[in-house]
Design a protein around this motif. Structure first.
Motif, mmCIF file in Angstrom:
data_model
loop_
_atom_site.group_PDB
_atom_site.id
_atom_site.type_symbol
_atom_site.label_atom_id
_atom_site.label_comp_id
_atom_site.label_asym_id
_atom_site.label_seq_id
_atom_site.Cartn_x
_atom_site.Cartn_y
_atom_site.Cartn_z
ATOM 1 N N ALA A 125 0.833 -1.203 0.000
ATOM 2 C CA ALA A 125 0.000 0.000 0.000
ATOM 3 C C ALA A 125 0.870 1.256 0.000
ATOM 4 O O ALA A 125 0.529 2.259 -0.634
ATOM 5 N N LEU A 126 1.999 1.194 0.689
ATOM 6 C CA LEU A 126 2.922 2.320 0.698
ATOM 7 C C LEU A 126 3.484 2.578 -0.693
ATOM 8 O O LEU A 126 3.524 3.718 -1.165
ATOM 9 N N GLY A 127 3.897 1.527 -1.371
ATOM 10 C CA GLY A 127 4.425 1.683 -2.731
ATOM 11 C C GLY A 127 3.380 2.209 -3.700
ATOM 12 O O GLY A 127 3.657 3.109 -4.502
ATOM 13 N N LEU A 128 2.161 1.671 -3.621
ATOM 14 C CA LEU A 128 1.088 2.166 -4.482
ATOM 15 C C LEU A 128 0.753 3.614 -4.142
ATOM 16 O O LEU A 128 0.525 4.432 -5.031
ATOM 17 N N GLY A 129 0.766 3.941 -2.861
ATOM 18 C CA GLY A 129 0.494 5.313 -2.445
ATOM 19 C C GLY A 129 1.549 6.283 -2.939
ATOM 20 O O GLY A 129 1.224 7.385 -3.389
ATOM 21 N N LEU A 130 2.806 5.900 -2.863
ATOM 22 C CA LEU A 130 3.873 6.772 -3.359
ATOM 23 C C LEU A 130 3.751 6.990 -4.862
ATOM 24 O O LEU A 130 3.904 8.104 -5.357
ATOM 25 N N PHE A 131 3.456 5.914 -5.588
ATOM 26 C CA PHE A 131 3.331 6.031 -7.039
ATOM 27 C C PHE A 131 2.133 6.894 -7.421
ATOM 28 O O PHE A 131 2.240 7.780 -8.286
ATOM 29 N N ALA A 132 0.983 6.645 -6.794
ATOM 30 C CA ALA A 132 -0.216 7.422 -7.111
ATOM 31 C C ALA A 132 -0.032 8.890 -6.743
ATOM 32 O O ALA A 132 -0.432 9.782 -7.497
ATOM 33 N N ALA A 133 0.586 9.149 -5.603
ATOM 34 C CA ALA A 133 0.809 10.535 -5.189
ATOM 35 C C ALA A 133 1.780 11.237 -6.131
ATOM 36 O O ALA A 133 1.622 12.430 -6.413
ATOM 37 N N MET A 134 2.767 10.505 -6.618
ATOM 38 C CA MET A 134 3.704 11.099 -7.561
ATOM 39 C C MET A 134 2.978 11.501 -8.845
ATOM 40 O O MET A 134 3.210 12.585 -9.385
ATOM 41 N N LEU A 135 2.063 10.667 -9.316
ATOM 42 C CA LEU A 135 1.301 11.009 -10.516
ATOM 43 C C LEU A 135 0.363 12.186 -10.274
ATOM 44 O O LEU A 135 0.201 13.045 -11.150
ATOM 45 N N VAL A 136 -0.239 12.245 -9.096
ATOM 46 C CA VAL A 136 -1.153 13.345 -8.794
ATOM 47 C C VAL A 136 -0.392 14.665 -8.710
ATOM 48 O O VAL A 136 -0.883 15.699 -9.169
ATOM 49 N N THR A 137 0.811 14.651 -8.166
ATOM 50 C CA THR A 137 1.575 15.897 -8.055
ATOM 51 C C THR A 137 1.978 16.451 -9.417
ATOM 52 O O THR A 137 2.242 17.645 -9.539
ATOM 53 N N LEU A 138 2.010 15.607 -10.428
ATOM 54 C CA LEU A 138 2.313 16.097 -11.771
ATOM 55 C C LEU A 138 1.204 17.010 -12.299
ATOM 56 O O LEU A 138 1.459 17.908 -13.086
ATOM 57 N N TRP A 139 -0.034 16.761 -11.858
ATOM 58 C CA TRP A 139 -1.167 17.516 -12.367
ATOM 59 C C TRP A 139 -1.550 18.697 -11.493
ATOM 60 O O TRP A 139 -2.302 19.553 -11.925
ATOM 61 N N LEU A 140 -1.082 18.741 -10.279
ATOM 62 C CA LEU A 140 -1.457 19.835 -9.386
ATOM 63 C C LEU A 140 -0.624 21.068 -9.689
ATOM 64 O O LEU A 140 0.601 21.027 -9.671
ATOM 65 N N GLY A 141 -1.288 22.169 -9.941
ATOM 66 C CA GLY A 141 -0.580 23.411 -10.218
ATOM 67 C C GLY A 141 0.023 24.041 -8.980
ATOM 68 O O GLY A 141 0.974 24.807 -9.063
#
Length: 128
Positions: free
Chosen positions: A30-46
């Motif tokens: 869950a930690l690995g999936l969370g890090l990956f998903a959060a990394m993708l979300v930060t790409l879209w956040l202005g």
């Protein structure tokens, strides 16, 4: 094309946090999936435009997903009886949901807490 600031910070976050956090009881998948998903979300956040903000968002989202996904899965299984047959199967979707929502919700919660604290200080006679 990916944003180098967020991608580099996300990779550094994953490398620095997985081992010590796993020793402290976080669910590593869950930690690995969370890090990956959060990394993708930060790409879209202005609003995430520096290395420090990207590192903090990815790290906090991953940690929240790693620690709270089992609890969120158990809660969802008790509230939705159709999902209660196997609550452990909900752990990874909950980790993904937490990691995606945290970069949006944590800043909102901090802004709300700051306004509550300022109102409390003003009421006590200090501050601005």
């Amino acid at each position: 094309m990916t944003e180098p600031t967020s991608t580099a910070a996300g990779a550094a976050t994953g490398a620095l946090t997985v081992l010590p956090v796993a020793m402290l009881g976080a669910q590593t998948d869950a930690l690995g999936l969370g890090l990956f998903a959060a990394m993708l979300v930060t790409l879209w956040l202005g609003s995430i435009d520096t290395h420090r903000k990207a590192f903090a968002a990815v790290c906090l989202s991953g940690l929240l997903a790693g620690y709270f996904s089992p609890h969120a899965a158990a809660y969802a299984a008790t509230k939705f009886t159709c999902l209660s047959a196997d609550p452990s199967s909900l752990r990874m979707p909950m980790a993904l949901l937490i990691a995606i929502a945290a970069p949006f919700l944590v800043p909102l919660a901090l802004i709300g807490a700051q306004s509550i604290a300022r109102a409390w200080i003003a009421r006590k006679g200090g501050g601005e």
